[in-house]
Motif scaffolding. Structure first.
Motif, mmCIF file in Angstrom:
data_model
loop_
_atom_site.group_PDB
_atom_site.id
_atom_site.type_symbol
_atom_site.label_atom_id
_atom_site.label_comp_id
_atom_site.label_asym_id
_atom_site.label_seq_id
_atom_site.Cartn_x
_atom_site.Cartn_y
_atom_site.Cartn_z
ATOM 1 N N ILE A 1 0.836 -1.204 0.000
ATOM 2 C CA ILE A 1 0.000 0.000 0.000
ATOM 3 C C ILE A 1 0.867 1.249 0.000
ATOM 4 O O ILE A 1 0.630 2.199 -0.764
ATOM 5 N N THR A 2 1.909 1.254 0.832
ATOM 6 C CA THR A 2 2.806 2.410 0.920
ATOM 7 C C THR A 2 3.528 2.662 -0.396
ATOM 8 O O THR A 2 3.601 3.804 -0.869
ATOM 9 N N ILE A 3 4.055 1.597 -0.998
ATOM 10 C CA ILE A 3 4.768 1.737 -2.276
ATOM 11 C C ILE A 3 3.817 2.203 -3.375
ATOM 12 O O ILE A 3 4.168 3.066 -4.187
ATOM 13 N N THR A 4 2.605 1.658 -3.388
ATOM 14 C CA THR A 4 1.622 2.042 -4.403
ATOM 15 C C THR A 4 1.261 3.512 -4.302
ATOM 16 O O THR A 4 1.207 4.229 -5.318
ATOM 17 N N VAL A 5 1.017 3.977 -3.082
ATOM 18 C CA VAL A 5 0.696 5.403 -2.875
ATOM 19 C C VAL A 5 1.871 6.274 -3.317
ATOM 20 O O VAL A 5 1.689 7.318 -3.951
ATOM 21 N N TYR B 1 1.762 9.014 -6.291
ATOM 22 C CA TYR B 1 2.139 10.408 -6.016
ATOM 23 C C TYR B 1 3.188 10.900 -7.017
ATOM 24 O O TYR B 1 3.084 12.004 -7.562
ATOM 25 N N ARG B 2 4.200 10.064 -7.279
ATOM 26 C CA ARG B 2 5.228 10.441 -8.255
ATOM 27 C C ARG B 2 4.634 10.633 -9.642
ATOM 28 O O ARG B 2 5.016 11.543 -10.383
ATOM 29 N N LEU B 3 3.694 9.763 -9.993
ATOM 30 C CA LEU B 3 3.031 9.879 -11.293
ATOM 31 C C LEU B 3 2.244 11.179 -11.375
ATOM 32 O O LEU B 3 2.267 11.863 -12.409
ATOM 33 N N LYS C 1 3.065 15.064 -13.766
ATOM 34 C CA LYS C 1 2.142 15.708 -14.695
ATOM 35 C C LYS C 1 1.805 17.143 -14.288
ATOM 36 O O LYS C 1 1.045 17.822 -14.973
ATOM 37 N N VAL C 2 2.348 17.593 -13.157
ATOM 38 C CA VAL C 2 2.063 18.939 -12.660
ATOM 39 C C VAL C 2 3.132 19.907 -13.146
ATOM 40 O O VAL C 2 4.333 19.640 -13.010
ATOM 41 N N LYS C 3 2.706 21.019 -13.698
ATOM 42 C CA LYS C 3 3.654 22.001 -14.222
ATOM 43 C C LYS C 3 4.311 22.802 -13.104
ATOM 44 O O LYS C 3 5.504 23.034 -13.102
ATOM 45 N N ASN C 4 3.503 23.259 -12.150
ATOM 46 C CA ASN C 4 4.029 24.046 -11.039
ATOM 47 C C ASN C 4 3.748 23.303 -9.739
ATOM 48 O O ASN C 4 2.640 23.329 -9.228
ATOM 49 N N THR C 5 4.781 22.639 -9.210
ATOM 50 C CA THR C 5 4.598 21.805 -8.024
ATOM 51 C C THR C 5 4.380 22.623 -6.750
ATOM 52 O O THR C 5 3.994 22.069 -5.715
ATOM 53 N N ILE C 6 4.637 23.924 -6.817
ATOM 54 C CA ILE C 6 4.456 24.772 -5.629
ATOM 55 C C ILE C 6 2.978 24.964 -5.333
ATOM 56 O O ILE C 6 2.559 25.056 -4.177
ATOM 57 N N ILE C 7 2.181 25.009 -6.385
ATOM 58 C CA ILE C 7 0.739 25.234 -6.219
ATOM 59 C C ILE C 7 0.051 23.914 -5.912
ATOM 60 O O ILE C 7 0.118 22.975 -6.706
ATOM 61 N N THR D 1 -8.552 20.792 -4.645
ATOM 62 C CA THR D 1 -9.454 19.942 -3.851
ATOM 63 C C THR D 1 -8.639 18.944 -3.038
ATOM 64 O O THR D 1 -7.421 18.838 -3.199
ATOM 65 N N ILE D 2 -9.332 18.229 -2.162
ATOM 66 C CA ILE D 2 -8.657 17.177 -1.399
ATOM 67 C C ILE D 2 -8.249 16.067 -2.366
ATOM 68 O O ILE D 2 -9.083 15.507 -3.067
ATOM 69 N N SER D 3 -6.980 15.785 -2.404
ATOM 70 C CA SER D 3 -6.466 14.792 -3.349
ATOM 71 C C SER D 3 -5.347 14.003 -2.694
ATOM 72 O O SER D 3 -4.857 14.343 -1.611
ATOM 73 N N LEU D 4 -4.941 12.929 -3.370
ATOM 74 C CA LEU D 4 -3.845 12.109 -2.877
ATOM 75 C C LEU D 4 -2.580 12.948 -2.741
ATOM 76 O O LEU D 4 -1.847 12.832 -1.749
ATOM 77 N N ARG D 5 -2.355 13.811 -3.710
ATOM 78 C CA ARG D 5 -1.164 14.655 -3.679
ATOM 79 C C ARG D 5 -1.159 15.561 -2.449
ATOM 80 O O ARG D 5 -0.151 15.671 -1.740
ATOM 81 N N ASN D 6 -2.282 16.210 -2.174
ATOM 82 C CA ASN D 6 -2.357 17.109 -1.027
ATOM 83 C C ASN D 6 -2.176 16.364 0.290
ATOM 84 O O ASN D 6 -1.529 16.869 1.215
ATOM 85 N N ILE D 7 -2.746 15.160 0.376
ATOM 86 C CA ILE D 7 -2.624 14.371 1.606
ATOM 87 C C ILE D 7 -1.172 13.953 1.829
ATOM 88 O O ILE D 7 -0.634 14.071 2.942
ATOM 89 N N VAL D 8 -0.507 13.483 0.758
ATOM 90 C CA VAL D 8 0.887 13.064 0.867
ATOM 91 C C VAL D 8 1.780 14.248 1.235
ATOM 92 O O VAL D 8 2.665 14.139 2.102
#
Length: 267
Positions: free
Chosen positions: A52-56, A60-62, A66-72, A76-83
Motif C-alpha cells: 500500500i505504501t509503495i503504491t501510494v 504520487y510520483r506519477l 504531470k504537474v507544471k508548477n509543483t508549488i501550487i 481539492t482534497i487529493s492524494l497529492r495534497n494528503i501526501v
C-alpha cells in the motif's frame, strides 16, 4: 439512509465476527489450501502495508510528473495534497529535533513513521491483525533503527571518534562509562520493540474485550458500544508511531552530534 444503516450493521457484525478469531488472511490461506502459511499472518499483513505504501508513493510520483508548477497545491482534497501534508508534518518534526540535518534523514524518518502507523491502524479494520502486536515485527523495526543511527554516526564522525563518545568526557572514567554506554545503546532497540508491541497488543486486547462483551446474552458491539474504543485506538496508533519515530530521531541526533574530543580529554 437505509443503505447507511445496512452498512453500519454489516460493519458491526464483521467486528463481532473478527473478535471471535476470524481474519481475512487466514480465510484466504485456507481457501487456497496453504494452511501451513497461517502462522505468517502478521508478516502477510506487514507485506500488505508495504505494498500500500509503495503504491501510494508511485501514484504520487506519477501525479507530480504531470504537474507544471509543483508549488501550487491541488484545489481539492487529493492524494497529492494528503501526501504533501504528511510530508510537511514529518519534516517539521525532523527540523525540530535534527535541525539543519533534517533533509539528510527525512526519507528514513517519513518511511518508518508511515509503516508503523499503517501497521498499527490496520489492526482497527475488522479481520486484520496489526503486525506491531508481535515482538518479531517490532524488534525488527527496533534493530533497523539501531543499525541506521549507528551507521550514520560512524559516517558523520568517523568510526573511531564515534566510539570515543561512548567513553565520556573524562578519560580516566572511560573504563566505567564505556561498557555502561555500550550496554545502554544495545538496550535501545529492545526498549523500542517492547514499548510498541506492549501498547499495540494492549490496545487490541481492550478492543477485542469490548467487542466480545455481552449483556443478557446480547453482544453490546451490535449497538456500537465499542465505537469510542476505535477512536481511542486510532489515537494510540498515532501516538505509538510518533513516539517510536521521535526516539529514533533523538538517537540519530545523539549519534551524529559533533563533540570536541580533544577539549573533553583536556579536562
Amino acid at each position: 439512509m437505509k443503505s447507511l444503516i445496512a452498512l453500519i450493521t454489516s460493519l458491526l457484525s464483521i467486528n463481532v465476527y473478527a473478535a471471535g478469531g476470524f481474519t481475512w488472511y487466514s480465510s484466504l490461506i485456507h481457501s487456497l489450501h496453504l494452511d501451513h502459511l497461517v502462522h505468517f499472518e502478521h508478516i502477510g499483513t506487514l507485506l500488505l502495508v508495504s505494498v500500500i505504501t509503495i503504491t501510494v508513493g508511485l501514484l504520487y510520483r506519477l501525479k507530480i510528473s504531470k504537474v507544471k508548477n509543483t508549488i501550487i497545491p491541488d484545489s481539492t482534497i487529493s492524494l497529492r495534497n494528503i501526501v504533501e501534508l504528511y510530508g510537511s508534518f514529518i519534516y517539521s518534526q525532523c527540523n525540530a529535533v535534527l535541525g539543519e540535518q533534517a533533509p539528510k534523514y527525512f526519507k528514513f524518518i517519513s518511511t518508518i513513521f508511515i509503516i508503523i502507523f499503517l501497521s498499527n491502524v490496520i489492526g482497527l479494520i475488522p479481520g486484520f491483525l496489526p503486525p506491531t502486536e508481535v515482538v518479531s515485527t517490532t524488534l525488527a523495526l527496533g534493530v533497523l533503527s539501531f543499525i541506521y543511527y549507528n551507521i550514520k554516526g560512524c559516517k558523520e564522525l568517523g568510526t573511531i571518534n564515534y566510539l570515543k563518545h561512548f567513553a565520556g568526557p573524562l578519560w580516566y572514567m572511560a573504563i566505567l562509562i564505556f561498557p555502561i554506554e555500550i550496554l545502554s545503546n544495545f538496550i535501545r532497540p529492545i526498549s523500542l520493540a517492547l514499548r510498541l508491541r506492549g501498547n499495540m497488543m494492549g490496545d487490541h486486547m481492550v478492543l477485542g474485550t469490548f467487542l466480545n462483551l455481552e449483556i443478557l446474552g446480547i453482544k453490546v458491539a451490535y449497538f456500537g458500544a465499542a465505537l469510542p474504543f476505535y477512536f481511542l485506538g486510532l489515537l494510540v496508533c498515532f501516538i505509538q508511531a510518533y513516539v517510536f519515530t521521535m526516539l529514533t530521531m533523538v538517537y540519530i541526533s545523539l549519534a551524529t552530534a559533533h563533540h570536541d574530543h580533544d577539549e573533553h580529554h583536556a579536562h
